[in-house]
Design a protein around this motif. Structure first.
Motif, mmCIF file in Angstrom:
data_model
loop_
_atom_site.group_PDB
_atom_site.id
_atom_site.type_symbol
_atom_site.label_atom_id
_atom_site.label_comp_id
_atom_site.label_asym_id
_atom_site.label_seq_id
_atom_site.Cartn_x
_atom_site.Cartn_y
_atom_site.Cartn_z
ATOM 1 N N GLN A 115 0.806 -1.214 0.000
ATOM 2 C CA GLN A 115 0.000 0.000 0.000
ATOM 3 C C GLN A 115 0.844 1.271 0.000
ATOM 4 O OE1 GLN A 115 -2.920 -0.682 -0.791
ATOM 5 N NE2 GLN A 115 -4.257 -1.251 0.886
ATOM 6 N N LYS A 117 -8.541 3.678 1.736
ATOM 7 C CA LYS A 117 -8.451 4.864 0.877
ATOM 8 C C LYS A 117 -9.786 5.589 0.857
ATOM 9 C CE LYS A 117 -5.993 7.185 -2.300
ATOM 10 N NZ LYS A 117 -4.642 7.731 -2.083
ATOM 11 N N PRO A 139 -1.309 2.513 -3.733
ATOM 12 C CA PRO A 139 -2.560 3.269 -3.660
ATOM 13 C C PRO A 139 -2.765 4.115 -2.416
ATOM 14 C CG PRO A 139 -2.953 0.913 -3.462
ATOM 15 C CD PRO A 139 -1.541 1.080 -3.893
ATOM 16 N N LEU A 140 -2.191 3.757 -1.289
ATOM 17 C CA LEU A 140 -2.470 4.558 -0.100
ATOM 18 C C LEU A 140 -1.551 5.764 0.048
ATOM 19 C CD1 LEU A 140 -3.614 2.242 2.815
ATOM 20 C CD2 LEU A 140 -4.937 3.649 1.285
ATOM 21 N N ILE A 145 -7.488 8.418 -5.963
ATOM 22 C CA ILE A 145 -8.322 7.286 -5.537
ATOM 23 C C ILE A 145 -9.002 6.557 -6.701
ATOM 24 C CG2 ILE A 145 -10.223 8.873 -4.963
ATOM 25 C CD1 ILE A 145 -11.024 6.798 -2.809
ATOM 26 N N GLY A 170 -10.625 -1.252 -1.139
ATOM 27 C CA GLY A 170 -10.102 0.073 -0.873
ATOM 28 C C GLY A 170 -10.760 0.776 0.300
#
Ligand code: SF4
Lengths: 544, 171
Positions: A96, A203, A120-121, A127, A200
């Motif tokens: 992440q 997120k 992604p984080l 997002i 997700g």
């Protein structure tokens, strides 16, 4: 200001944690996560910080340790040689956030697919940047390595049969994939792959207000949604330093325990279906349907209830609730008796479950397993007893312990915990205090509808809370509750605005699943199936 | 044992169109392949259990084998990692086949508008019926099954269904 308990240098991280483990017996690694401070209003020494959450052997104390990661190297030493639980926890953080853990034996993605690029984080990852996955992973990068480490020669490896179970398979209970190396029907090595239901959650939390996150928590463990609501709201309330009313606390206990019962019903019913006993499923599921009727009357939804609010509850109990609840409890008791009468003295059931899928105490602790799975192994750890909240210390109930940690223990512990939950519910109903279910806090709870439509202050209040959200003081905080599967924790970082800067959920079954492959190795395929069912893996929870 | 019609017709011959006879049989013997991934999958368990009783519609034979199934029920969120798996299983099902998309996630990604979630399974496979809800109530699922039954009744058995569909995984 809400702060982590300790801040250490990355160079001292490993020695500090090792000391904590050896000298102060912090034996349980609860969670590892990272924070990306890129957009944080207060300047921090480096962009990324890592957070380690540990719990001690008495289970009463937890400690959060933070370290700032060097921007240039983005790497810290791995803890995999100290805690088994660090294996997946570090992989997730790497996946992440892209932080490397030196010395990790298998540092690869765990939640996102292998064709995914970026992390992604991180705050600079948008997002909605979706990345298409066109093929599933072979897992042939992990399997030969694992077999070689177990001492199998190339010849032996060629002679093994490789079998893929999942991610869509009736025996895999959700979207888990197990890749097995078999000799006959014996599992010689097992690689577990998850991430097929990664939605997700964390997120999404960063783009929603604190109240908007409650429905997301429902969908973590969708077999006991309300327990997740409670865990999350309790964390935020503690950050806001709000004490909810006694009545709200009691109702949370009642509905929470009811959710625990439903959760255990689903697990045990499915487990016995896997053993070939469909009748048990009908017996205990009919009680569950009654419970759902009650929940839809109370909350308006069957499964995903979103019942709690920060500062209280959405609704008070309805008229006639006590009677409905008692009917449900009676049905549960009856269902349990009926289902047990089929298996209690059943030789096949005993042979298939006893001494199967054994989890030893030491391994369970090292792997970070909590909840029923841990108690079935004989470890007396239940947050409701060690760190009581909502008056749990005033209720008379027993912690249910097993002795072997096998499938049989886990099934029976769940049945007994259902009985204990019924006990708690009855006591709570008897002593249910009167009063409000929501605290008076205009900056936290929405105003009454008559004020929204009747005066400008009410209208403004509604507007501000809806658009800006609840303002939580800056800082970071960890809190945990006893959920259906074990310790459900939330590590929340607030930048002072109405949206959390970061929410990390510590999902109990992520760690149980991380240990699963070690538990089934050496056993038979059929046993692996019942072991999986007995450990209650919920995809929404471990994948988030 | 019979259907009761023998008392009326005796051993006479009944003529009908092949389409009608086959479709009638098909619509009352759906075999669902439940692709349950998340919360909606749990609600599907309720549909199959005693209270809602899927077997009233002749569709209780829930098999996880695509080769035996003719009705795919996608119950739950589909992530990008899962998408190729879903497609493969759909492809393995024999014609004729129908697809029900159960719940907000399968229909549109639901409230998961983020980097991991497919925004509706019709980006990957063709869908016949959509069910709203998060999760939908069991009654809504039964309703969709009845709609599929209706659909399957007035189709021709020689026509291939959904052959013009192209999802993003069909290169
Ligand atoms: S539609 Fe709702 S209930 Fe169904 S899988 Fe998605 S989040 Fe869960």
């Amino acid at each position: 200001m809400l702060k982590p308990d300790m801040i250490v240098n990355p160079s001292e991280l490993k020695s500090t944690i090792k000391n904590l483990k050896d000298k102060e017996s912090f034996t349980l690694l609860l969670d590892i996560t990272a924070i990306d401070y890129l957009k944080f209003p207060v300047k921090q020494p480096t962009r990324f910080a890592l957070v380690y959450i540990l719990r001690d052997a008495s289970f009463k104390k937890s400690v959060t340790i933070k370290t700032y990661v060097d921007d240039a190297t983005l790497s810290v030493p791995s803890l995999t040689d100290i805690y088994f639980a660090a294996d997946w926890a570090e992989r997730e953080t790497f996946d992440q956030y892209g932080i490397k853990f030196e010395g990790h034996p298998n540092l690869k993605r765990v939640l996102n697919h292998h064709q995914f690029e970026g992390h992604p984080l991180r705050k600079d990852y948008n997002i909605t940047d979706r990345q298409i996955c066109t093929e599933t992973e072979g897992l042939m990068d992990e399997m030969p390595k694992l077999l070689t480490s177990k001492g199998y020669t190339q010849q032996e490896q060629d002679d093994m049969m490789y079998l893929n179970i999942g991610p869509s398979h009736p025996a895999s209970h959700g979207t888990i994939r197990n890749f097995l190396a078999l000799e006959g029907e014996t599992i010689k090595a097992c690689v577990t792959e998850i991430g097929y239901l990664h939605r997700g959650f964390e997120k999404s939390c960063e783009t929603h207000t604190y109240s908007q996150i409650i429905p997301y928590t429902d969908r973590l463990n969708y077999c006991s949604a309300i327990l997740n609501n409670i865990g999350y709201c309790k964390t935020i309330e503690e950050m806001l330093d709000i004490q909810i009313t006694d009545r709200a606390q009691f109702i949370r206990v009642i509905i929470g325990e009811l959710s625990r019962i439903i959760d255990h019903i689903v697990c045990n019913a499915a487990n016995m279906v896997d053993l070939g006993g469909l009748t048990n499923f009908w017996f205990i599921f009919s009680a569950r349907d009654k419970a759902y009727d009650l929940l839809s009357k109370l909350t308006g939804a069957r499964l995903t209830n979103s019942y709690t609010r920060v500062g209280g509850l959405e609704y008070d109990l309805y008229d006639g609730f006590a009677q409905d609840l008692e009917d449900v409890l009676k049905a549960v008791e009856q269902g349990t008796v009926d289902a047990l009468s089929l298996v209690e003295h059943n030789r096949i059931f005993h042979d298939r479950t006893q001494d199967v899928g054994v989890i030893t105490k030491e391994f369970a602790i090292s792997a970070g397993i909590t909840g029923v799975n841990l108690r079935a192994a004989g470890v007396n750890y239940d947050i409701r007893k060690t760190n009581p909240y909502y008056h749990y210390d005033s209720f008379d109930f027993d912690v249910v312990l097993g002795s072997h940690g096998d499938v049989y223990d886990r099934i029976m512990c769940k049945f007994e915990e259902m009985r204990q939950s019924i006990r708690i519910i009855r006591q709570a109903m008897k002593n249910l205090p009167d009063g409000e279910v929501n605290v008076y806090a205009p900056d936290v709870l929405l105003p009454a509808k008559k004020d929204v439509y009747g005066n400008i202050e009410g209208l403004m209040n509604q507007f501000k809370l809806t658009f800006e959200g609840i303002k939580v003081p800056q800082g970071e905080y960890y809190s945990a509750t006893e959920a259906g599967n074990g310790e459900l924790g939330f590590y929340v970082v607030s930048d002072g605005s109405g949206t959390p800067y970061k929410v990390k959920c510590r999902p109990p079954c992520f760690y149980a699943l991380g240990a699963y492959s070690k538990i089934v190795e050496g056993g038979m395929i059929a046993d692996a199936v019942v072991t999986m069912a007995s450990m209650n893996f919920i995809a929404g929870e471990f994948d988030r | 044992m019979g259907l009761g019609v023998e008392s009326v017709f005796g051993d006479s011959v009944v003529t009908t169109k092949l389409d009608t006879a086959v479709n009638w049989a098909r619509s009352y013997s759906m075999w669902p392949m439940v692709f349950g991934t998340a919360c909606c999958g749990i609600e599907f368990m309720s549909v199959a259990a005693a209270k809602y009783d899927l077997s009233r519609f002749g569709a209780e034979v829930v098999r996880f084998s695509p080769r035996q199934a003719d009705l795919m029920i996608v119950a739950g969120t589909i992530s990008f990692k899962q998408a190729p798996v879903l497609k493969k299983i759909y492809d393995q099902m024999c014609e004729p086949k129908w697809v029900i998309s159960m719940g907000a996630c399968a229909c549109s990604g639901g409230f998961y508008d983020n980097y991991t979630t497919v925004q509706g399974i019709d980006e990957i496979i063709p869908v016949d019926e959509y069910i709203a809800g998060c999760p939908p109530r069991p009654e809504a699922v039964l309703d969709a099954i009845m709609r599929i039954q209706k659909k399957s009744e007035d189709e021709s058995i020689i026509k291939e269904r959904a052959k013009n569909f192209k999802g993003y995984l069909d290169a």
